[in-house]
Each structure stands twice: as C-alpha cells, then as structure tokens.
Enzyme design. Structure first.
Site, short mmCIF file in Angstrom:
data_model
loop_
_atom_site.label_atom_id
_atom_site.label_comp_id
_atom_site.label_asym_id
_atom_site.label_seq_id
_atom_site.Cartn_x
_atom_site.Cartn_y
_atom_site.Cartn_z
N ASP A 299 10.13 5.39 100.60
CA ASP A 299 11.57 5.53 100.39
C ASP A 299 12.08 6.89 100.83
OD1 ASP A 299 11.59 3.01 99.40
OD2 ASP A 299 11.80 3.57 97.29
N ASN A 378 20.68 8.02 97.19
CA ASN A 378 20.16 7.76 95.85
C ASN A 378 21.09 8.29 94.77
OD1 ASN A 378 17.93 6.20 96.26
ND2 ASN A 378 16.44 7.81 95.97
N ASP A 408 20.88 18.09 79.12
CA ASP A 408 20.20 18.64 80.29
C ASP A 408 20.97 18.42 81.58
OD1 ASP A 408 18.19 19.61 78.79
OD2 ASP A 408 16.70 18.10 79.33
#
Length: 537
Positions: A299, A378, A408
């Site tokens: 990928d 992505n 986070d």
C-alpha cells in the site's frame, strides 16, 4: 476603558477599572489602545506605599485582556469585509443565472413560434408569470444556490380518464419547487443531476450514488509507468521481467523512476529504451503522457504513486509485493495474464477519494492565503508531537462548531484510509467507494467522544486556539510534518481528482477479501453442531 487610583480608609491606593461598551457591542480600537497605554503607564510607575504583588498581577491580566479585545475587533472587521465580498459575488452569480434563464426561455419561444405550435398570447402571459416568479425567488433564496432542478409546475391528472367527462379536463395544480445544492464559495460543485429525479412532482432517487465503475479503453494504451518498492530483490527481478515483456510483447513505451533506470542499465545495456525524467518539473506533466501506472509493492507504493500526481491520476494496477495490502489485489505470479486482461479491457476500477489539505497561518489575511496544498489518500493526522500536554483543537464543519478535541490528536481520513491509522484509533472500516470523511479522535480524554463519518461535500477546519498550552503537528499520509502554532488552522475538503485503482474482481469483492485475508476479520471457530439445542415447544 480607564484606570484610576482611589484611597481607601487605611490610606492605601487601589486601582479601579471601568470599561464602556459601544453601541455595536464591540470595543473599538481607540479605547483598546488607551487601555493598553494606561496599563503600560501603571507598570512603569514607581511603587507607591501599599502596592503589592496582587496589583502587578492584575495589571498583567489587564494587558492580556486588552490584547485579546484588539484581536477580536480586528477579526470582526476582517469578517465583515469578507462577508461583503461574498455578498457581492452572490449577487453577480444570481444576476448571471437569471440572464441565462431568460435567454433559454426566449430561445424556446422562438423555436416554438417557428414550428407554429404555440399561441403568442399564451407565451406572453407565461413569460410575465415566469418573471414574477423569478423576482419572488430572488427575495427568498439565501446562500449560493445554482444548478437547481425544477419540478413540473402544472400536472394533468392521468387518473381522470375513468371519471366523468366533466372531470376529464380537470387540471391539478401543484406547488412548484426547486432543489439546489448548497456550496461554499464559487468552487462548490456539489450538484448531482444523476441522483435525483422527479415523477409527478415527487422526489425520488434515480439510481445509487455510488455504483461499480467499469473502464473501457477507447484506444489502445501506448505508455506505461512502473513504480517499485526500493531495496527489494524480488521486486527488482519482477521489474526486469515485466519491462522486457511489456516492450517486446506489447510494444509499449515504458517509464520508470531514475533510480530504477540505473538498476536496469546495470542489469543489461539493452534497457536503453526505458524512459525516465530528469527533474521534478517533468513529473507534473506525467499524467499527459502515461496511460497506465503499475505499482510493485504494498500500500505504501500505491500512496507514493498517488502523491506523484497533483492533479488527474491515470488508472493504477497495484501488484501485491508487500507485507499487508488493502489496495493491492493483483498477484505477481500471474502478472502476464493480469496485464493482458487490463490492457484489453474492460476492467472494474475503484475510485479512491483524496483529501485536499491547506494550512492557513494566523498572519494570513484570508483563508485563500495558504501554503502549498497537500493531497492525501489515507489520512491527515494532527497530534501533539513531542509535547507532554494534551492537544487542544477546535473543530468546525462548514463554519459550524463541531467539538473541542483534548487528547493525543485527531485523524481526518478518507474511506480508503479507514483500514489504516483510523482503524487503529478505533474508527470504523468503510467501503472505499463510500464518499465521506472519517473524523476519528486519538486517545481522547473523554468517555463519550466517539468517531464520526461526515459527508463528502463539507469542509473541515481544525484550529489551534490561542489558549492552547502547546502547538500541534500535522502530517499528511505520514509525511511532510507541519507545525501548527496558536491561531493556525488546517482546512480539509474532498479533492476533485480521485485515484482509480484496478480491481481483480470488483470493488466490493476486493474490499471484503482484503479485510478477511489481511485482518482476519471476525475469524473464530465455528460453534459445534452437537451441543445443547432449544427444544421444540
């Protein structure tokens, strides 16, 4: 706003502050300037009897408040100027649409009069009625509404044939309406005439918004680009075989990266026919030369191939030569049969949407004054970096406040990237052809913060507020990290150039097979059939 000293019963001097509020509800710049000047004079004065640390802290707080008020006044002035500009553009666009409608109506009238099928008096009345209707619509429409779809204004009752002769000529009038696709600014193009249709004034969906797409070549492909995973012996051997087969058997022009051409020439001097590019300026024109892209890797190689094209992307045929592949359905053992089928066509493809990301600095005059945009296949990740403090992010969706992220960080992912970082952070797996933006928090300090899936047409704005303890960092497909200081913002919207990847079977079959083989999704031992059962009642 002013500061004065008063003397209490003990003989100490105390500072009192007063703030006058203007009529428009916002402190003007002159009063803010005087307040800051008063604070400066207060701090520069020699300490008087009875002055303690509390007065100094109070003066520092006044300075901070004055700066914040000045920033708010400047922001309001900028927002008013921007709103006036958008209003001017909207008026121009509306006037242009009205003129186009009038020209089209006049053309239809001229054509009908030429054929002798229309009554001039009826046309005149119809035009007057349409002009009145346009004037009423001009007062009722708000926002950017164009490319609308009108319903039938007058509908005949088809069921009246079975009734009496008096009811046979009855006309049923139904209120007309218009469907318009709202957009943000001039660049909005969220109008889809192929999805919505009208039948007797009722709204129905004509077909599914996302269908399986088939690609058929109108002319034979001539040029192929091969991109490979570096530092892999098996990939290098396969690349040599594939280049030779494409050139000798299929008579195609082959492009490779400069690094790969050096490796091929080291293998044999017969690969001199392989073409490449010299600098990055030639990469921007590859989409006009290349008909097909072949990736040899996982990928990550597909992500690298997509990042090379800042605009339209040729169809990609991804071969699986990595450790885990959700976008690489083809196997290298049968590359000749696969490529022969692809070159012959037709083939099923998956249109993988990309996000267009722009960083807007605090010093920018408007949101169009941005740095170089990024295209991600992505996800884009906003995290706290090396800071030990929680990330503080304000999130907006088409100027509507969504939430404040404290944790986070945050992931804005495409549906193709739903099986990547977003999945590891607790996001859902989504079919790659579902148009949407995944909104996934990273370790939020809240039990009720669940992931969202937003529609494709929205613009997401992530801003670092001025009261944040630390800056944030943004990374685009795991690369090109950018620092987001206080006041900076990140704008993300759906890019108009998707990445078409070839399917082995079809989009749905390849997706389900990838999550079964790659993630072992819902894999468990089957329940034994000889155990206890429910008794018949």
């Amino acid at each position: 706003m002013y500061i004065k000293f008063e003397q209490d019963s003990f003989g100490h001097e105390e500072a009192s502050v007063s703030c006058s509020k203007p009529e428009n509800g916002c402190v003007d710049s002159l009063s803010i300037f005087h307040s800051e000047k008063a604070v400066e004079e207060l701090l520069q004065q020699t300490p008087v009897a009875g002055m303690d640390e509390h007065l100094i802290e109070f003066s520092e707080a006044l300075r901070t408040v004055a700066k914040a008020l000045r920033r708010a006044a400047e922001g309001k002035a900028s927002a008013q100027a921007e709103a006036a500009e958008w209003k001017r553009r909207y008026e121009l666009e509306r006037t242009r649409n009205i003129q186009m409608e009038q020209k089209a109506r006049m053309a239809e009238q001229f054509s009908a009069e030429k054929n002798g099928d229309i009554d001039c008096e009826r046309v005149k009345n119809s035009d007057n009625q349409s002009m009145l209707q346009n004037e009423s619509n001009e007062h009722s429409e708000t926002g950017c509404m164009k490319h609308g779809i009108w319903s039938h204004e007058v509908l005949r009752d088809r069921e009246s044939d079975s009734n009496s002769n008096a009811d046979r000529n009855k006309i049923m009038r139904k209120a007309s309406f218009k469907l318009s696709w709202w957009c943000n600014g001039e660049n909005g193009d969220q109008h889809k005439h192929d999805i919505v249709s009208f039948e007797r004034g009722n709204i129905t969906t004509a077909e599914r918004s996302s269908k399986q797409i088939s690609l058929k070549w109108e002319s034979d492909p001539q040029t192929v680009l091969i991109l490979t995973k570096p530092n892999s012996v098996s990939v290098r051997i396969l690349c040599v075989q594939m280049v030779r087969w494409l050139r000798e058997r299929k008579k195609l022009n082959v492009y490779v990266e400069p690094r790969v051409k050096v490796e091929l020439l080291a293998e044999s001097s017969n690969f001199s026919y392989v073409q490449t590019w010299k600098d990055d300026s030639e990469i921007s024109h590859l989409h006009m030369k290349v008909d097909l892209v072949i990736t040899l890797g996982g990928d990550g190689t597909v992500l690298w191939a997509a990042s090379m094209f800042k605009g339209p992307v040729p169809p990609i045929v991804p071969f699986s030569l990595g450790s885990l592949g959700f976008m690489t359905p083809f196997h290298s053992e049968h590359f000749k049969d696969c490529l022969d089928s692809v070159l012959r066509g037709p083939i099923s493809i998956t249109l993988r949407h990309r996000l267009l990301c722009r960083v807007v600095r605090d010093a920018a005059k408007n949101e169009y004054e941005t740095e170089e945009p990024f295209l991600v296949l992505n996800e884009v990740t906003i995290d706290r970096g090396i800071s030990s403090y929680l990330t503080n992010l304000e999130c907006y969706c088409d100027n509507s406040f969504v939430t404040c992220v404290q944790g986070d960080g945050l992931i804005l992912s495409t549906t193709s990237g739903s099986t990547a970082y977003s999945l590891a952070a607790g996001g859902s797996m989504v079919h790659p052809q579902v148009p949407g933006i995944l909104f996934t928090p990273i370790c939020p300090h809240s039990l009720s913060f669940r992931p969202l899936i937003l529609p494709e047409h929205v613009t997401v704005r992530i801003m670092v507020p001025f009261n944040s303890r630390s800056p944030a960092w943004a990374s685009f497909d795991g690369k090109d990290r950018k620092l987001l200081a206080a006041g900076d913002a990140l704008l993300c919207s759906m890019a108009p150039w998707p990445v078409p990847t070839a399917c082995q079977v079809d989009s749905t079959n390849d997706f389900l097979r990838s999550i079964h083989d790659g993630l072992h999704w819902n894999l468990r031992k089957t329940q034994s059939f000889d155990g206890p059962r429910d008794r018949d009642l």
